[in-house]
Design a protein around this motif. Structure first.
Motif, mmCIF file in Angstrom:
data_model
loop_
_atom_site.group_PDB
_atom_site.id
_atom_site.type_symbol
_atom_site.label_atom_id
_atom_site.label_comp_id
_atom_site.label_asym_id
_atom_site.label_seq_id
_atom_site.Cartn_x
_atom_site.Cartn_y
_atom_site.Cartn_z
ATOM 1 N N VAL A 35 0.841 -1.201 0.000
ATOM 2 C CA VAL A 35 0.000 0.000 0.000
ATOM 3 C C VAL A 35 0.875 1.250 0.000
ATOM 4 O O VAL A 35 0.648 2.179 -0.787
ATOM 5 C CB VAL A 35 -0.974 0.000 1.198
ATOM 6 N N VAL A 36 1.887 1.275 0.844
ATOM 7 C CA VAL A 36 2.787 2.433 0.896
ATOM 8 C C VAL A 36 3.523 2.609 -0.435
ATOM 9 O O VAL A 36 3.638 3.725 -0.949
ATOM 10 C CB VAL A 36 3.777 2.317 2.076
ATOM 11 N N ALA A 37 3.991 1.509 -1.032
ATOM 12 C CA ALA A 37 4.699 1.597 -2.320
ATOM 13 C C ALA A 37 3.772 2.095 -3.422
ATOM 14 O O ALA A 37 4.159 2.967 -4.221
ATOM 15 C CB ALA A 37 5.285 0.239 -2.689
ATOM 16 N N GLY A 38 2.550 1.588 -3.475
ATOM 17 C CA GLY A 38 1.588 2.042 -4.480
ATOM 18 C C GLY A 38 1.220 3.497 -4.301
ATOM 19 O O GLY A 38 1.155 4.269 -5.269
ATOM 20 N N LEU A 39 0.988 3.910 -3.064
ATOM 21 C CA LEU A 39 0.649 5.309 -2.794
ATOM 22 C C LEU A 39 1.842 6.230 -3.062
ATOM 23 O O LEU A 39 1.664 7.359 -3.527
ATOM 24 C CB LEU A 39 0.158 5.473 -1.360
ATOM 25 N N ALA A 40 3.051 5.760 -2.773
ATOM 26 C CA ALA A 40 4.249 6.567 -3.041
ATOM 27 C C ALA A 40 4.386 6.804 -4.542
ATOM 28 O O ALA A 40 4.685 7.926 -4.971
ATOM 29 C CB ALA A 40 5.486 5.872 -2.487
#
Length: 170
Positions: A35-40
């Motif tokens: 989730v963090v990688a996709g949002l980043a």
């Protein structure tokens, strides 16, 4: 003849099968990472494109440069890491790894099957996968059943156990 306690490798090394606790811990770690990688990616690509004064919301660039890579990161995370590095960061942090029924690193085909069935396991907030882990002898989800894989503690018999992981490969 006395029956022998078989292991996941079948070669005398006892690899305890990871139960609901170990699986859940790895899943939660991986979920946060993806989730963090996709949002980043989404935030960085949006910032770069808006900086160049492109109407991101109405332009096809929004889909191809921002949204589809973000979705790709989220949806292909498990498969890509399992094929390229023999496990996801969450699995490594949780101390678990995927093996085939012989205790070896699974082939690419098995990893693909395992991950293609991930959406089926995730029905109703992952209830199908949780039920499968709770009710199968070796604590496996449907993707593991179809692929012939197991999730085991990486450090063998000295690995920490959750209450539902005391099952052994038989």
């Amino acid at each position: 003849m006395e029956s022998e306690d078989r292991s996941a490798t079948g070669a005398g090394t006892d690899l305890p099968v990871a139960g609901l606790g170990g699986r859940s811990y790895a899943f939660v770690l991986d979920w946060h990472i993806r989730v963090v990688a996709g949002l980043a990616w989404y935030a960085a690509a949006t910032w770069v494109l808006k900086r160049d004064f492109i109407a991101v919301e109405t332009d096809s660039i929004f889909w191809w440069a921002i949204l589809s890579p973000s979705l790709g990161i989220y949806l292909l995370y498990h498969l890509a890491f399992e094929i390229l590095t023999a496990g996801t960061p969450g699995k490594r942090l949780a101390g678990v790894r995927i093996v085939d029924r012989g205790g070896r690193t699974p082939r690419v085909g098995a990893l693909v099957i395992r991950n293609v069935l991930r959406p089926v396991d995730s029905f109703v907030f992952y209830a199908v996968g949780l039920a499968s882990v709770l009710f199968t002898r070796q604590a496996v989800r449907l993707g593991d059943l179809a692929a012939g894989t197991l999730l085991v503690y990486a450090n063998g018999p000295d690995a920490r156990h959750d209450n539902l992981s005391r099952r052994r490969f038989e």
